[in-house]
Design a protein around this motif. Structure first.
Motif, short mmCIF file in Angstrom:
data_model
loop_
_atom_site.label_atom_id
_atom_site.label_comp_id
_atom_site.label_asym_id
_atom_site.label_seq_id
_atom_site.Cartn_x
_atom_site.Cartn_y
_atom_site.Cartn_z
N SER A 20 11.83 -55.44 31.44
CA SER A 20 12.51 -55.24 32.27
C SER A 20 12.77 -55.92 33.34
N TYR A 21 14.27 -56.38 34.02
CA TYR A 21 15.03 -56.46 34.91
C TYR A 21 14.93 -56.06 35.53
N HIS A 28 10.24 -51.43 37.96
CA HIS A 28 10.21 -51.66 36.66
C HIS A 28 10.03 -50.58 35.46
N VAL A 29 11.17 -50.08 34.81
CA VAL A 29 11.09 -48.58 33.92
C VAL A 29 10.95 -49.42 32.56
N GLY A 30 10.68 -48.30 31.61
CA GLY A 30 10.01 -48.27 30.24
C GLY A 30 10.38 -47.09 29.60
N ALA A 31 10.93 -47.19 28.10
CA ALA A 31 11.45 -45.60 27.74
C ALA A 31 10.47 -45.96 26.40
N ALA A 57 16.53 -47.36 31.75
CA ALA A 57 15.29 -47.60 30.08
C ALA A 57 15.88 -46.83 29.07
N GLU A 58 16.20 -46.04 29.71
CA GLU A 58 16.16 -44.40 28.28
C GLU A 58 17.63 -44.82 27.69
N GLN A 59 18.30 -44.93 28.62
CA GLN A 59 20.09 -44.86 27.63
C GLN A 59 20.26 -46.50 27.41
#
Length: 135
Positions: A20-21, A28-31, A57-59
């Motif tokens: 993530s940026y 920092h989020v990931g999906a 992240a989800e989008q």
């Protein structure tokens, strides 16, 4: 979903969070999304100095899946992770975006307040969804 599939999806979300940026919030989020076809697609948050232009992240994962597999994708499951290891459900805009592509029984996995992973259906997460037409 099997326990192994769930674990793999959650690990993919955490791995994506490392990409993530997030120079402004440092959140920092990931999906990771599991499509009905069995493919997994990941995304991460991409911030912007103008916060309104930040992408969740989800989008990011959903846009990537549409770009790769086309607009008829259906999400079987979504996993969200963050590197801060704090409670983190999809925001309202992400819930609505997930709805646009979710299979009727889609499951959402996210970090809960107790450090564990919580899960619920999209209907539980977005009980008063905005829908223009039947999909």
């Amino acid at each position: 979903m099997t326990a192994a599939e769930t674990t793999q999806l959650q690990q993919a979300a955490e791995d994506a969070a490392h990409h993530s940026y997030a120079p402004y919030s440092h959140f920092h989020v990931g999906a990771a999304i599991l499509l009905e076809t069995g493919e997994t697609v990941t995304g991460c948050n991409v911030e912007n100095a103008s916060y309104r232009l930040t992408t969740c992240a989800e989008q990011t994962a959903i846009a990537r899946a549409v770009a790769q597999y086309g607009p008829k994708i259906r999400l079987r499951a979504v996993a969200v992770a963050n590197l801060a290891k704090v409670a983190c459900q999809p925001c309202g805009a992400c819930r609505q975006t997930i709805l646009e592509f979710a299979a009727p029984d889609a499951t959402i996995f996210f970090p809960a307040e107790n450090g564990q992973t919580a899960s619920c259906t999209l209907t539980e997460l977005l009980p008063a969804a905005f829908v223009l037409k039947d999909r």
